[in-house]
Design a protein around this motif. Structure first.
Motif, PDB file in Angstrom:
ATOM      1  N   ALA A  21       1.474 -10.155  -6.146  1.00  0.00           N
ATOM      2  CA  ALA A  21       0.938  -8.789  -6.130  1.00  0.00           C
ATOM      3  C   ALA A  21       0.219  -8.499  -4.816  1.00  0.00           C
ATOM      4  O   ALA A  21       0.371  -7.420  -4.229  1.00  0.00           O
ATOM      5  CB  ALA A  21      -0.006  -8.587  -7.310  1.00  0.00           C
ATOM      6  N   LYS A  22      -0.571  -9.466  -4.336  1.00  0.00           N
ATOM      7  CA  LYS A  22      -1.262  -9.288  -3.062  1.00  0.00           C
ATOM      8  C   LYS A  22      -0.267  -9.169  -1.917  1.00  0.00           C
ATOM      9  O   LYS A  22      -0.447  -8.361  -0.998  1.00  0.00           O
ATOM     10  CB  LYS A  22      -2.209 -10.463  -2.813  1.00  0.00           C
ATOM     11  N   GLN A  49       2.824  -8.008  -2.101  1.00  0.00           N
ATOM     12  CA  GLN A  49       3.471  -6.698  -2.208  1.00  0.00           C
ATOM     13  C   GLN A  49       2.546  -5.594  -1.700  1.00  0.00           C
ATOM     14  O   GLN A  49       2.976  -4.677  -0.996  1.00  0.00           O
ATOM     15  CB  GLN A  49       3.900  -6.428  -3.633  1.00  0.00           C
ATOM     16  N   ASP A  50       1.243  -5.694  -2.028  1.00  0.00           N
ATOM     17  CA  ASP A  50       0.285  -4.691  -1.557  1.00  0.00           C
ATOM     18  C   ASP A  50       0.185  -4.719  -0.041  1.00  0.00           C
ATOM     19  O   ASP A  50       0.127  -3.668   0.622  1.00  0.00           O
ATOM     20  CB  ASP A  50      -1.084  -4.945  -2.177  1.00  0.00           C
ATOM     21  N   ALA A  51       0.170  -5.936   0.524  1.00  0.00           N
ATOM     22  CA  ALA A  51       0.090  -6.046   1.973  1.00  0.00           C
ATOM     23  C   ALA A  51       1.345  -5.487   2.638  1.00  0.00           C
ATOM     24  O   ALA A  51       1.280  -4.805   3.668  1.00  0.00           O
ATOM     25  CB  ALA A  51      -0.102  -7.522   2.371  1.00  0.00           C
ATOM     26  N   THR A  52       2.504  -5.738   2.033  1.00  0.00           N
ATOM     27  CA  THR A  52       3.746  -5.206   2.586  1.00  0.00           C
ATOM     28  C   THR A  52       3.781  -3.692   2.514  1.00  0.00           C
ATOM     29  O   THR A  52       4.210  -2.996   3.458  1.00  0.00           O
ATOM     30  CB  THR A  52       4.961  -5.796   1.827  1.00  0.00           C
ATOM     31  N   SER A  53       3.320  -3.133   1.388  1.00  0.00           N
ATOM     32  CA  SER A  53       3.287  -1.669   1.235  1.00  0.00           C
ATOM     33  C   SER A  53       2.340  -1.029   2.233  1.00  0.00           C
ATOM     34  O   SER A  53       2.635   0.020   2.817  1.00  0.00           O
ATOM     35  CB  SER A  53       2.861  -1.323  -0.202  1.00  0.00           C
ATOM     36  N   ALA A  54       1.167  -1.664   2.435  1.00  0.00           N
ATOM     37  CA  ALA A  54       0.211  -1.118   3.400  1.00  0.00           C
ATOM     38  C   ALA A  54       0.786  -1.135   4.813  1.00  0.00           C
ATOM     39  O   ALA A  54       0.612  -0.188   5.596  1.00  0.00           O
ATOM     40  CB  ALA A  54      -1.083  -1.930   3.353  1.00  0.00           C
ATOM     41  N   THR A  69       3.389   1.685   5.084  1.00  0.00           N
ATOM     42  CA  THR A  69       2.758   2.997   5.125  1.00  0.00           C
ATOM     43  C   THR A  69       2.156   3.294   6.503  1.00  0.00           C
ATOM     44  O   THR A  69       2.302   4.406   7.046  1.00  0.00           O
ATOM     45  CB  THR A  69       1.665   3.088   4.049  1.00  0.00           C
TER      46      THR A  69
END
Length: 223
Positions: A210-211, A213-218, A221
């Motif tokens: 999850a971390k 994926q969040d880092a990849t999304s950030a 963006t």
């Protein structure tokens, strides 16, 4: 220079696993960690299977690989220049002693496997299973009891007053009126603890994903 040291550590690790495999084949224990047993089977599955069948050459191969370097307590006879080279005499002596011990225990794995099947068995019936005379069967039972004897650990005071080490043998038995009474010392496995540990690892893995994926999304963006 770091690579040779790393290779030496790996080799020593393999040797330690081999020495442990020898010990467990000669004297099975009930308290060995499952992960360690799995590692031993990964490294020495074929050798362990052969040793459990009593293959002396397998014992010799694993001992030769796992044993330390032996040093003779006395200097060689340098005047005997025409004699045999004695550089490996200490190793050969230890190998002979080890194989002598292996031969003494040749029938014990078979005897142990029969005892695991019974809570009580007549010695004559056990002797028939082993294809031995009753007197020889009694001798093998005494040998198994002797090899499973617990050592004493000395800490201080009288050298003969050490405390016996806790038993970890798979079987305990005694003979009364020509009847062998057997009890099992194998601990009950607690599968709940195993599943709890696996669930904790799974939760940790999910959190890390999850971390990530969040880092990849950030990153996507901001780009």
């Amino acid at each position: 220079p770091a690579r040779p040291r790393y290779d030496a550590i790996l080799k020593k690790n393999e040797q330690m696993h081999g020495a442990l495999a020898l010990c467990l084949c000669l004297c099975p224990q009930s308290t060995v960690d499952d992960n360690l047993l799995s590692a031993l089977n990964d490294k020495f599955a074929d050798k362990i299977a052969r040793m459990q069948r009593g293959d002396e050459s397998a014992f010799e191969d694993v001992f030769s690989f796992s044993c330390p370097k032996f040093v003779a307590p006395c200097a060689p006879d340098y005047d005997d220049v025409g004699g045999e080279h004695h550089a490996h005499e200490a190793y050969r002596l230890q190998m002979r002693l080890f194989l002598k011990e292996v031969r003494q225990q040749a029938l014990l794995p078979t005897l142990r496997s029969y005892l695991k099947l019974y809570s009580a068995i007549d010695t004559s019936k056990l002797a028939a299973f082993l294809d031995l005379p009753p007197a020889a069967c009694h001798a093998q039972l005494q040998a198994l009891k002797h090899k499973a004897a617990h050592a004493k650990v000395w800490t201080q005071g009288d050298p003969l007053a050490g405390a016996p080490t806790p038993g970890s043998q798979e079987l305990n038995f005694y003979v009364s009126d020509q009847l062998v009474h057997v009890t099992s010392n194998a601990p009950t496995k607690r599968y709940s603890e195993y599943f709890l540990r696996q669930n904790a690892k799974f939760d940790e893995l999910v959190t890390q994903l999850a971390k990530s994926q969040d880092a990849t999304s950030a990153t996507t963006t901001s780009a």
